[in-house]
Design a protein around this motif. Sequence first.
Motif, PDB file in Angstrom:
ATOM      1  N   LEU A  92      -6.115   1.811   1.382  1.00 30.70           N
ATOM      2  CA  LEU A  92      -5.916   2.594   0.153  1.00 30.70           C
ATOM      3  C   LEU A  92      -7.230   3.238  -0.300  1.00 30.70           C
ATOM      4  CD1 LEU A  92      -3.762  -0.067  -1.710  1.00 30.70           C
ATOM      5  CD2 LEU A  92      -2.927   2.144  -0.943  1.00 30.70           C
ATOM      6  N   ASP A  93      -7.109   4.093  -1.261  1.00 28.98           N
ATOM      7  CA  ASP A  93      -8.293   4.785  -1.772  1.00 28.98           C
ATOM      8  C   ASP A  93      -8.927   3.934  -2.881  1.00 28.98           C
ATOM      9  OD1 ASP A  93     -10.173   6.675  -2.222  1.00 28.98           O
ATOM     10  OD2 ASP A  93      -8.883   7.976  -3.464  1.00 28.98           O
ATOM     11  N   SER A 141       0.813  -1.224   0.000  1.00 26.42           N
ATOM     12  CA  SER A 141       0.000   0.000   0.000  1.00 26.42           C
ATOM     13  C   SER A 141       0.850   1.279   0.000  1.00 26.42           C
ATOM     14  CB  SER A 141      -0.944  -0.002   1.187  1.00 26.42           C
ATOM     15  OG  SER A 141      -0.203  -0.010   2.380  1.00 26.42           O
ATOM     16  N   SER A 170       0.513   3.925  -3.097  1.00 24.34           N
ATOM     17  CA  SER A 170      -0.108   5.244  -2.867  1.00 24.34           C
ATOM     18  C   SER A 170       0.886   6.371  -3.152  1.00 24.34           C
ATOM     19  CB  SER A 170      -0.661   5.347  -1.452  1.00 24.34           C
ATOM     20  OG  SER A 170       0.372   5.170  -0.536  1.00 24.34           O
ATOM     21  N   THR A 171       2.208   6.075  -2.974  1.00 26.21           N
ATOM     22  CA  THR A 171       3.223   7.097  -3.285  1.00 26.21           C
ATOM     23  C   THR A 171       3.135   7.511  -4.753  1.00 26.21           C
ATOM     24  OG1 THR A 171       4.674   6.121  -1.658  1.00 26.21           O
ATOM     25  CG2 THR A 171       5.713   7.581  -3.249  1.00 26.21           C
ATOM     26  N   TYR A 172       2.933   6.519  -5.618  1.00 28.88           N
ATOM     27  CA  TYR A 172       2.861   6.800  -7.056  1.00 28.88           C
ATOM     28  C   TYR A 172       1.420   7.003  -7.546  1.00 28.88           C
ATOM     29  CZ  TYR A 172       7.753   5.526  -7.114  1.00 28.88           C
ATOM     30  OH  TYR A 172       9.095   5.482  -6.856  1.00 28.88           O
ATOM     31  N   GLY A 173       0.467   7.050  -6.637  1.00 24.96           N
ATOM     32  CA  GLY A 173      -0.933   7.269  -7.006  1.00 24.96           C
ATOM     33  C   GLY A 173      -1.524   6.139  -7.805  1.00 24.96           C
ATOM     34  N   THR A 174      -0.997   4.932  -7.567  1.00 25.20           N
ATOM     35  CA  THR A 174      -1.499   3.767  -8.329  1.00 25.20           C
ATOM     36  C   THR A 174      -2.202   2.784  -7.394  1.00 25.20           C
ATOM     37  OG1 THR A 174       0.682   2.798  -8.058  1.00 25.20           O
ATOM     38  CG2 THR A 174       0.240   3.919 -10.140  1.00 25.20           C
ATOM     39  N   ASP A 175      -3.014   3.318  -6.522  1.00 25.11           N
ATOM     40  CA  ASP A 175      -3.670   2.483  -5.500  1.00 25.11           C
ATOM     41  C   ASP A 175      -4.410   1.285  -6.101  1.00 25.11           C
ATOM     42  OD1 ASP A 175      -2.810   4.664  -4.126  1.00 25.11           O
ATOM     43  OD2 ASP A 175      -4.615   4.883  -2.899  1.00 25.11           O
TER      44      ASP A 175
END
Lengths: 373, 250
Positions: free
Chosen positions: A290-291, A187, A191-196
């Motif tokens: 995560l989102d 996770s 989430s760092t790369y916005g690829t949840d």
Amino acid sequence: MADLHSIDVVADGQGTRLALAGDLSLQHGAALWRDLRQALARSGPIRIDLSGVERVDGGAACMLLDLRAQRERGGAATEITGGGEGVMRLLELYGCPSGQACYKEAPACEPVLEQLGRMTVAAMRDAQRELDFVGGLLRSAVAAVRAPATVYWQSLGSLMERAGADAFPIATIIGFLLGLVLALQSSALLSTYGTDVLVADLVGLTVAKELGPLMTAIVVAGRSGAAYSAELGSMKVNEEIDALRVLGQDPLRFLVFPRVVALAAMMPLLTLWTDLMAMVGGMVGAVVKLDVTAFLYWHEMARNMDLADVFGGVFKSVFFGVAVALVACQRGLATREGAVGVGRSTTSAVVTSLLVLVLIDAVFAWVYSMVGM
Amino acid sequence: MDDAPMIRVRGLAVGFDGEPILRDLDFDVRRGEVFAILGGSGCGKSTLLRHLIGLDEPIAGSIEVEGHAGQRLRFDRPPPYGVMFQSGALFGSATLEENVSLPLQRWTDLPPAAVSAVARGRLRMVGLGGFENHLPAEVSGGMKKRAGIARALALEPRLLFLDEPSAGLDPVTAAGVDQLIATLRDRLGVTVVLVTHELPSIFAVVDRCIVLDRDAHRIVAAGDPRALRDAAEDPRVHDFFHRKGGVRVG
């Protein structure tokens, strides 16, 4: 505890005389051993005079005779005299019969080279036995195909229940936690790369292609493999295997085949279930950490995975099941030396199964990569 | 032979889950004798032995050993007697010497060399000199039983329980075990309680016995086995000592 014995040391013209008196017993054995050793450490001939001894028990007799034997091995004359009839009869009872060794020394530590040689020979014999087993199994397989009724199929139902249905709870827990851990561990990076949303692909593909089948096989090796090995090992030790043979039953067809078939049949089902539970666990992790919504998670997984991913793992699991059953049965049937042997076979079955599973997994990974799976 | 009983059993009922398989048992074991618990298979011989040893709790009645009420075995004091189980019950991963050393290491303050000396002596006494470093799997059934007796004798007990000491042995080996039991009684003064249904052993070494019956759930005869063989009127006892029986029809 007060000592009940005494030892007087008297030097005379014939050497040393040890005059023992009182009560020589195991109860005061530590002090008796210490005093006797000290007194018998003198050089030269010694006469042990027991005329003052009132009582001696078996334990004390053992100690006295052992110390005398040690002295005599060192070449020092040691004579026991003067004991009453009861005392001398007891010493005779515990003494060494003439012409026989009193006892054997524990074998000395084996040199490294000899250990290596022995281990090599044992490994070769082991390999030969395994080849014998595989050869016998193939021969029996041919015979079983020609005459299926000679296989003991009656046990198949209960074997499948034990290996399969009874393993579902543990497969559920392990699968769910596996997926959850994968989702949670990945996770932070995702989430760092916005690829949840890619968590669904990560969990789905990893579990279906690799971790699901492998973890299920490890559980089955620890559970059913160990049980098969212990069961057949106990039967071997109790001569039940020999009994089968003299009844005209081939142990391979009677015992091994049903187990191989049971695991080969149940492994795909267990693997599918573990995969599903891992995906559910991954979803829980994704939703919590995560989102990602549950709908998005399943949608993403369905979009990027196809049936070949799932059934590639399931197909492989059949081989895992067969391998675990074969290794466990071979180890069980090779059991020797009672309860210790059963323990040894069971350990060996699990360890060898794990090694074989990883080897089979590597072969499949290579083959799948060649065909672009 | 001292007439004060080593074991006194009164009104004893033994069984499983509160269900007696033997009841109203009254008997004494005298000091220095070989006493046998006899009976056919399934009559409760080994169950009674387990209760005498203290492995199981009686349903009713009392067991006194040397005047003290029999208790369950405890792990904070040395066992008051030695026991040999049917197969010897040796620990398979330990050598014969290590098996015999075990109680000595636990219950005496002897240094290791003395423990070894006593263990080797015990093995020598039962005729196993030279086999100290063998594992139980490497010796015969008779030798396992002898080693079991050596281990039971390790702490110098005055009372020894033996479960089927000569069962499953060839006649020569069985005779050797019988001789060993007689030696324990005659030369070491050990009181021996044994469970058996081996008639040659019974007539060779047993001083007194009780005969149990599965259907009666109690003692059906007591006394000198040779006298019982020659004079018993009870058909169950007569059949037992004359190896008669089989399935009774009607």
